[in-house]
Design a protein around this motif. Structure first.
Motif, PDB file in Angstrom:
ATOM      1  N   TYR A  18     -49.420 -54.314 -55.496  1.00  0.00           N
ATOM      2  CA  TYR A  18     -48.479 -55.418 -55.288  1.00  0.00           C
ATOM      3  C   TYR A  18     -49.183 -56.770 -55.210  1.00  0.00           C
ATOM      4  O   TYR A  18     -48.650 -57.775 -55.661  1.00  0.00           O
ATOM      5  N   THR A  22     -49.417 -58.107 -61.866  1.00  0.00           N
ATOM      6  CA  THR A  22     -48.140 -58.732 -62.230  1.00  0.00           C
ATOM      7  C   THR A  22     -47.541 -57.976 -63.399  1.00  0.00           C
ATOM      8  O   THR A  22     -48.251 -57.637 -64.348  1.00  0.00           O
ATOM      9  N   PHE A  48     -45.163 -60.679 -58.407  1.00  0.00           N
ATOM     10  CA  PHE A  48     -45.354 -59.283 -58.801  1.00  0.00           C
ATOM     11  C   PHE A  48     -44.575 -58.968 -60.075  1.00  0.00           C
ATOM     12  O   PHE A  48     -45.088 -58.367 -60.999  1.00  0.00           O
TER      13      PHE A  48
END
Length: 103
Positions: A18, A22, A48
Protein backbone atom coordinates in the motif's frame (compact mmCIF):
# COMPACT_ATOMS: atom_id res chain seq x y z
CA UNK A 1 0.70 -19.30 17.25
CA UNK A 2 1.31 -19.93 13.55
CA UNK A 3 -1.94 -18.18 12.65
CA UNK A 4 -0.84 -15.04 14.51
CA UNK A 5 2.55 -15.04 12.79
CA UNK A 6 0.89 -15.61 9.41
CA UNK A 7 -1.64 -12.80 10.03
CA UNK A 8 1.20 -10.47 11.04
CA UNK A 9 3.16 -11.35 7.91
CA UNK A 10 0.13 -10.76 5.67
CA UNK A 11 -0.50 -7.39 7.38
CA UNK A 12 3.16 -6.35 6.95
CA UNK A 13 3.10 -7.26 3.24
CA UNK A 14 -0.18 -5.35 2.76
CA UNK A 15 1.30 -2.25 4.40
CA UNK A 16 4.43 -2.40 2.23
CA UNK A 17 2.38 -2.83 -0.95
CA UNK A 18 0.00 0.00 0.00
CA UNK A 19 2.81 2.45 0.77
CA UNK A 20 5.24 1.52 -2.03
CA UNK A 21 3.07 0.58 -5.04
CA UNK A 22 0.62 2.50 -7.26
CA UNK A 23 -2.00 1.02 -9.54
CA UNK A 24 -1.97 3.66 -12.30
CA UNK A 25 -5.03 3.38 -14.54
CA UNK A 26 -4.72 4.91 -18.01
CA UNK A 27 -8.21 5.22 -19.51
CA UNK A 28 -8.84 4.45 -23.18
CA UNK A 29 -7.68 7.55 -25.08
CA UNK A 30 -6.12 8.23 -28.48
CA UNK A 31 -2.57 7.18 -27.55
CA UNK A 32 -3.75 4.04 -25.71
CA UNK A 33 -7.13 3.10 -27.26
CA UNK A 34 -7.59 -0.04 -25.16
CA UNK A 35 -6.50 1.58 -21.86
CA UNK A 36 -4.04 0.07 -19.43
CA UNK A 37 -3.48 -0.52 -15.72
CA UNK A 38 0.14 -0.19 -14.71
CA UNK A 39 1.63 -1.50 -11.46
CA UNK A 40 4.51 0.81 -10.58
CA UNK A 41 6.61 2.07 -7.72
CA UNK A 42 4.84 4.93 -5.97
CA UNK A 43 5.85 8.53 -6.59
CA UNK A 44 5.40 11.28 -4.00
CA UNK A 45 2.34 12.69 -5.83
CA UNK A 46 0.56 9.41 -6.57
CA UNK A 47 -2.02 7.51 -4.53
CA UNK A 48 -2.35 3.75 -4.18
CA UNK A 49 -4.96 3.75 -6.97
CA UNK A 50 -4.42 6.67 -9.34
CA UNK A 51 -4.87 7.83 -12.93
CA UNK A 52 -3.78 10.76 -15.08
CA UNK A 53 -7.32 12.15 -14.86
CA UNK A 54 -7.36 11.94 -11.05
CA UNK A 55 -3.95 13.61 -10.80
CA UNK A 56 -4.99 16.44 -13.16
CA UNK A 57 -8.21 16.96 -11.24
CA UNK A 58 -6.34 17.03 -7.91
CA UNK A 59 -3.53 19.31 -9.04
CA UNK A 60 -5.25 21.60 -11.56
CA UNK A 61 -8.90 21.27 -10.64
CA UNK A 62 -9.80 19.81 -14.03
CA UNK A 63 -8.74 17.49 -16.84
CA UNK A 64 -7.39 18.45 -20.26
CA UNK A 65 -5.64 16.50 -23.02
CA UNK A 66 -2.45 18.46 -22.37
CA UNK A 67 -2.49 17.66 -18.66
CA UNK A 68 -3.21 13.97 -19.31
CA UNK A 69 -0.31 13.71 -21.74
CA UNK A 70 2.14 15.55 -19.49
CA UNK A 71 1.09 13.49 -16.47
CA UNK A 72 1.49 10.17 -18.28
CA UNK A 73 4.90 11.20 -19.68
CA UNK A 74 6.15 12.38 -16.27
CA UNK A 75 4.97 9.24 -14.49
CA UNK A 76 6.54 6.88 -17.05
CA UNK A 77 9.81 8.83 -16.93
CA UNK A 78 10.11 9.03 -13.13
CA UNK A 79 9.16 5.56 -11.90
CA UNK A 80 9.77 1.89 -12.48
CA UNK A 81 6.92 -0.05 -14.06
CA UNK A 82 6.53 -3.48 -12.49
CA UNK A 83 3.64 -4.85 -14.57
CA UNK A 84 1.24 -3.87 -17.36
CA UNK A 85 -2.32 -5.14 -16.97
CA UNK A 86 -5.58 -4.66 -18.90
CA UNK A 87 -7.67 -1.56 -18.25
CA UNK A 88 -10.04 -1.71 -15.28
CA UNK A 89 -12.98 0.70 -15.33
CA UNK A 90 -13.69 -0.07 -11.67
CA UNK A 91 -10.14 0.96 -10.67
CA UNK A 92 -10.42 4.08 -12.85
CA UNK A 93 -13.60 5.12 -11.04
CA UNK A 94 -11.90 4.45 -7.69
CA UNK A 95 -9.07 6.79 -8.67
CA UNK A 96 -11.44 9.61 -9.69
CA UNK A 97 -13.92 9.21 -6.82
CA UNK A 98 -16.55 7.98 -9.27
CA UNK A 99 -16.15 10.83 -11.77
CA UNK A 100 -15.81 10.28 -15.51
CA UNK A 101 -14.03 12.76 -17.74
CA UNK A 102 -14.44 13.22 -21.50
CA UNK A 103 -12.05 11.11 -23.46
Amino acid sequence: MRKIVFAGLVAAIAIVVYTQITLFVVPPIGAVPEGRTVVMLRLNKTNFIDSPDAMCDRIQGGVSLLCRGMTMAAVVEKTKILARLPYSDWLYLQSTDGKRFNR
